[in-house]
Design an enzyme around this catalytic site. Structure first.
Site, short mmCIF file in Angstrom:
data_model
loop_
_atom_site.label_atom_id
_atom_site.label_comp_id
_atom_site.label_asym_id
_atom_site.label_seq_id
_atom_site.Cartn_x
_atom_site.Cartn_y
_atom_site.Cartn_z
N HIS A 108 0.85 -1.18 0.00
CA HIS A 108 0.00 0.00 0.00
C HIS A 108 0.90 1.24 0.00
CE1 HIS A 108 -2.85 2.99 1.49
NE2 HIS A 108 -3.76 2.20 1.00
N ASP A 167 -11.56 1.13 -0.96
CA ASP A 167 -10.62 2.01 -0.26
C ASP A 167 -11.36 2.80 0.82
OD1 ASP A 167 -7.66 3.73 -1.51
OD2 ASP A 167 -8.20 2.95 0.45
C1 LIG Z 1 -3.67 6.56 4.58
O1 LIG Z 1 -4.46 7.66 4.20
C2 LIG Z 1 -5.04 7.68 2.97
C3 LIG Z 1 -5.70 8.84 2.59
C4 LIG Z 1 -6.33 8.87 1.36
C5 LIG Z 1 -7.07 10.10 0.93
O2 LIG Z 1 -8.05 9.97 0.19
O3 LIG Z 1 -6.66 11.19 1.34
C6 LIG Z 1 -6.27 7.81 0.48
C7 LIG Z 1 -5.61 6.66 0.88
C8 LIG Z 1 -5.53 5.52 -0.08
O4 LIG Z 1 -5.71 5.76 -1.28
O5 LIG Z 1 -5.29 4.41 0.36
C9 LIG Z 1 -4.96 6.58 2.11
MN LIG Z 2 -5.88 2.57 0.38
#
Ligand SMILES: COc1cc(C(=O)O)cc(C(=O)O)c1
Ligand SMILES: [Mn+2]
Length: 340
Positions: A179, A302
């Site tokens: 990730h 997600d």
């Molecule tokens: C860990 O924090 C995250 C934030 C976001 C966001 O939309 O700001 C997207 C993901 C992700 O795409 O996994 C992760």
């Molecule tokens: Mn993610």
């Protein structure tokens, strides 16, 4: 109706959240600090993440997550300790909190085995103990694979020090989900502005760089059965794979890149699968399927970073054959993550 298994679903526990609040208040220069401050120390937020209030969604399993899964017809969430996981903590704290999170996750999955599966965490900066945790995750805890968030202290997975982890995962047929997290201190340069540090751009650059280093280093000659999963429609690699392959092959011919048994395209096809998380674009998904093969593409939401309903609508409205739908929505996930 097709069984729906969402495969990059973020979650956390209070102990990890509390430790990340300490990181938020620490002098670290890591680019993850923007997001960590916003989510875990919202009163001191400067990134705007505090306003999006992801923390409740991350801590929650039964109050909002499960009722939404029922409402939208999502059969399962494959839960993963959210980025940056335990990787910003010292190696001992990281090892302990990964084990604690894995125990909690195993409890959630044991309580609702038809609704939740899970990927275990480990501390890459303690590779020997991490390899032991991989064995415990796949053995005693009966979880479904592993999750890790890109670099650790600026080191990438072509570095031999991490290889005991890959040895254990390959031997146990355990998929490792890589990730994103914020780009490392050496990569972050111009990525610190305009919200480019995370999901909009820096995440893709960070994971894509890790993927290419792994493939170009010959890692998969050493671990030919190792399977890696990435999110976000393959972190830009599927779109660029022709050029990556052409330029690496040329570099090998002139001695600028190490010789490898297979080509970059073959490594990406043979040793990687990827999810649609956070890319709800039917054209991108059709290209990815046609370019890399339907067996390599897995649906994900997600959550809570992406709202649940739009991601369900996206996949239910996606034009595909019944066989493709079966593979996308649950068949590939059942194979790759050992879900019954
Ligand atoms: C860990 O924090 C995250 C934030 C976001 C966001 O939309 O700001 C997207 C993901 C992700 O795409 O996994 C992760
Ligand atoms: Mn993610």
């Amino acid at each position: 109706k097709c069984r729906l298994i969402a495969c990059e679903e973020a979650w956390t526990i209070p102990e990890v959240a509390a430790e990340l609040q300490k990181v938020a208040r620490s002098p670290t220069q890591s680019l993850d600090k923007l997001l960590v401050k916003g989510i875990y120390d919202a009163d001191h937020d400067t990134s705007g993440y505090g306003k999006m209030n992801f923390l409740n969604g991350l801590l929650d399993v039964e109050e909002q997550r499960l009722p939404q899964m029922d409402e939208y017809g999502v059969d399962m969430h494959l839960l993963t300790l959210t980025a940056p996981g335990v990787q910003m903590f010292d190696a001992d704290t990281a090892t302990e909190l990964a084990a604690l999170a894995n125990d909690r996750l195993a409890e959630i999955c044991a309580k609702r085995p038809t609704r939740f599966a899970g990927l275990g965490s480990f501390a890459p900066h303690s590779p020997k103990r991490a390899a032991k945790e991989v064995e415990r995750v796949m053995g005693e805890l009966k979880l479904n694979g592993l999750i890790v968030n890109g670099h650790t202290n600026g080191d990438y997975f072509d570095d031999y020090r991490f290889w005991p982890i890959f040895e254990a995962a390959e031997a146990l047929d355990a998929t490792i989900y890589i990730h994103p997290r914020g780009p490392s201190d050496t990569l972050k340069g111009p990525l610190q502005d305009y919200a480019m540090d995370s999901a909009m751009w820096g995440y893709g650059v960070e994971v894509g760089t890790n993927m290419l280093r792994m493939m170009a280093s010959g890692l998969f000659d050493r671990f030919p059965k190792l399977r890696i999963c990435v999110g976000h429609m393959g972190e830009m690699v599927p779109y660029f794979i022709w050029r990556i392959n052409f330029m690496n092959s040329r570099a090998q011919k002139v001695g600028r890149a190490p010789k490898t048994e297979r080509s970059m395209e073959e490594y990406f096809r043979d040793n990687f699968v990827f999810t649609t998380s956070g890319v709800e674009d039917p054209l991108a998904l059709r290209y990815a399927i046609d370019r890399m093969g339907i067996d390599n593409v897995i649906w994900a939401i997600d959550y809570p970073y992406q709202p649940m309903k739009p991601a369900v609508d996206f996949i239910e409205n996606f034009a595909c054959t019944d066989a493709e739908r079966h593979a996308l929505c649950h068949g590939n996930a059942e194979r790759v993550f050992h879900i019954a």
